[in-house]
Motif scaffolding. Structure first.
Motif, PDB file in Angstrom:
ATOM      1  N   MET A   1       0.823  -1.204   0.000  1.00 49.57           N
ATOM      2  CA  MET A   1       0.000   0.000   0.000  1.00 49.57           C
ATOM      3  C   MET A   1       0.863   1.262   0.000  1.00 49.57           C
ATOM      4  N   ILE A   2       1.934   1.224   0.790  1.00 48.06           N
ATOM      5  CA  ILE A   2       2.863   2.365   0.795  1.00 48.06           C
ATOM      6  C   ILE A   2       3.512   2.527  -0.569  1.00 48.06           C
ATOM      7  N   ASP A   3       3.928   1.393  -1.162  1.00 42.50           N
ATOM      8  CA  ASP A   3       4.526   1.458  -2.507  1.00 42.50           C
ATOM      9  C   ASP A   3       3.547   2.041  -3.514  1.00 42.50           C
ATOM     10  N   ARG A   4       2.270   1.677  -3.372  1.00 41.49           N
ATOM     11  CA  ARG A   4       1.270   2.196  -4.303  1.00 41.49           C
ATOM     12  C   ARG A   4       1.100   3.701  -4.150  1.00 41.49           C
ATOM     13  N   LEU A   5       1.065   4.173  -2.922  1.00 41.02           N
ATOM     14  CA  LEU A   5       0.936   5.615  -2.694  1.00 41.02           C
ATOM     15  C   LEU A   5       2.146   6.373  -3.234  1.00 41.02           C
ATOM     16  N   LEU A   6       3.328   5.748  -3.111  1.00 42.65           N
ATOM     17  CA  LEU A   6       4.530   6.392  -3.629  1.00 42.65           C
ATOM     18  C   LEU A   6       4.559   6.371  -5.156  1.00 42.65           C
ATOM     19  N   SER A   7       4.182   5.229  -5.741  1.00 43.33           N
ATOM     20  CA  SER A   7       4.252   5.112  -7.196  1.00 43.33           C
ATOM     21  C   SER A   7       3.219   5.992  -7.900  1.00 43.33           C
ATOM     22  N   ARG A   8       2.151   6.330  -7.192  1.00 42.91           N
ATOM     23  CA  ARG A   8       1.104   7.171  -7.794  1.00 42.91           C
ATOM     24  C   ARG A   8       1.189   8.594  -7.251  1.00 42.91           C
ATOM     25  N   GLY A   9       2.414   9.001  -6.929  1.00 41.81           N
ATOM     26  CA  GLY A   9       2.629  10.327  -6.359  1.00 41.81           C
ATOM     27  C   GLY A   9       2.153  11.457  -7.247  1.00 41.81           C
ATOM     28  N   TYR A  16      -0.821  15.763  -1.346  1.00 43.67           N
ATOM     29  CA  TYR A  16       0.333  15.842  -0.459  1.00 43.67           C
ATOM     30  C   TYR A  16       0.674  17.296  -0.108  1.00 43.67           C
ATOM     31  N   GLN A  17       0.516  18.182  -1.087  1.00 42.08           N
ATOM     32  CA  GLN A  17       0.787  19.595  -0.825  1.00 42.08           C
ATOM     33  C   GLN A  17      -0.178  20.143   0.223  1.00 42.08           C
ATOM     34  N   GLU A  18      -1.447  19.775   0.090  1.00 36.54           N
ATOM     35  CA  GLU A  18      -2.443  20.231   1.065  1.00 36.54           C
ATOM     36  C   GLU A  18      -2.144  19.687   2.461  1.00 36.54           C
ATOM     37  N   LEU A  19      -1.817  18.397   2.535  1.00 34.84           N
ATOM     38  CA  LEU A  19      -1.524  17.784   3.826  1.00 34.84           C
ATOM     39  C   LEU A  19      -0.310  18.434   4.481  1.00 34.84           C
ATOM     40  N   HIS A  20       0.721  18.692   3.665  1.00 32.39           N
ATOM     41  CA  HIS A  20       1.920  19.329   4.222  1.00 32.39           C
ATOM     42  C   HIS A  20       1.620  20.744   4.688  1.00 32.39           C
ATOM     43  N   HIS A  21       0.804  21.446   3.924  1.00 38.36           N
ATOM     44  CA  HIS A  21       0.450  22.822   4.297  1.00 38.36           C
ATOM     45  C   HIS A  21      -0.334  22.857   5.608  1.00 38.36           C
ATOM     46  N   ALA A 202     -10.923  12.397  -1.920  1.00 37.97           N
ATOM     47  CA  ALA A 202     -11.228  11.517  -3.046  1.00 37.97           C
ATOM     48  C   ALA A 202      -9.953  10.894  -3.606  1.00 37.97           C
ATOM     49  N   SER A 203      -8.901  11.669  -3.756  1.00 32.67           N
ATOM     50  CA  SER A 203      -7.636  11.155  -4.276  1.00 32.67           C
ATOM     51  C   SER A 203      -7.046  10.105  -3.339  1.00 32.67           C
ATOM     52  N   LEU A 204      -7.105  10.362  -2.042  1.00 36.32           N
ATOM     53  CA  LEU A 204      -6.575   9.415  -1.075  1.00 36.32           C
ATOM     54  C   LEU A 204      -7.356   8.100  -1.093  1.00 36.32           C
ATOM     55  N   ILE A 205      -8.674   8.196  -1.192  1.00 34.89           N
ATOM     56  CA  ILE A 205      -9.513   6.991  -1.256  1.00 34.89           C
ATOM     57  C   ILE A 205      -9.167   6.167  -2.488  1.00 34.89           C
TER      58      ILE A 205
END
Length: 244
Positions: A1-9, A16-21, A202-205
């Motif tokens: 699952m982590i690999d999938r989140l990384l590969s679909r960055g 990710y920008q929103e979460l970091h902000h 939606a993107s995270l889901i």
């Protein structure tokens, strides 16, 4: 699952920008949020919640059967007592609850070390009229099973199985519950005023569950879902307050 989140960055760049902000300047909040995302996707995905619903329905049926069979056994125990007392025959079976407890605990050394002698003294100190009968025990088991109130043992499973059918909404509901559970309001690491946009959710889901094109959640789907959750919460609060 982590690999999938990384590969679909590239699909999650704005998320990710929103979460970091919103979380980057809060100690450990970003790590906490991503951990909740991974854990929810791992243990509260739709297929798991389908199995959880099946287990809930099975538990209801098991309790129903226990209630029926315990009630039936209670009647048989009462009938056996009558036969022992009036038929001229006896079957040399248990009649005292203490005997049942002692025999059932025969292979439990802790019972013999700590409880056995004390129970034995009570057994002989007080005659049968002070104790519940075996049929009384069965009646209590039957009533207990009949009155069983099936509840989820954790808030995420409760949230994920609120609806009658399994869907990606199970994950979203559980994820929202996980975020709330980690809020600073309940001494968690996520800020109390955290609001993740519908687009990001939606993107995270879609990436966490690896949804196919026809199954993907849209920002409008998340928006409608959140609105339904709010409306249900308002109705529940209203009925709770009026009933009190």
């Amino acid at each position: 699952m982590i690999d999938r989140l990384l590969s679909r960055g590239h699909e999650l760049e704005s998320a990710y920008q929103e979460l970091h902000h919103k979380l980057g300047h809060h100690p450990h909040a970003l790590q906490e949020f991503l951990a909740k995302l991974l854990n929810t996707a791992a243990f509260w995905k739709p297929e798991d919640m389908k199995a959880a619903r099946a287990s809930r329905y099975r538990l209801i049926e098991v309790n129903r059967q226990i209630a029926d069979k315990a009630s039936e056994l209670s009647k048989l125990l009462d009938e056996r007592s009558v036969l022992h007392n009036h038929s001229g025959f006896a079957s040399n079976t248990h009649y005292h609850v203490c005997e049942v407890i002692q025999e059932a605990s025969e292979d439990n050394p802790l019972f013999g070390m700590e409880i056995g002698d004390k129970l034995s003294r009570l057994h002989y100190q007080y005659d049968l009229k002070y104790w519940p009968s075996l049929s009384d025990f069965m009646d209590e088991l039957a009533q207990d099973a009949n009155d069983a109130d099936i509840e989820a043992t954790d808030p995420l499973t409760k949230a994920a199985t609120e609806s009658s059918r399994s869907s990606k909404g199970d994950f979203l509901r559980a994820f929202l519950a996980a975020i709330e559970e980690s809020s600073a309001q309940v001494f968690g690491r996520l800020p109390s005023d955290l609001k993740i946009t519908d687009n990001t959710m939606a993107s995270l889901i879609n990436c966490a569950l690896e949804l196919r094109v026809g199954e993907m959640a849209s920002a409008d789907y998340v928006k409608r879902f959140r609105q339904k959750v709010r409306e249900r919460s308002i109705r529940t609060s209203y009925w709770t307050s009026t009933s009190n």
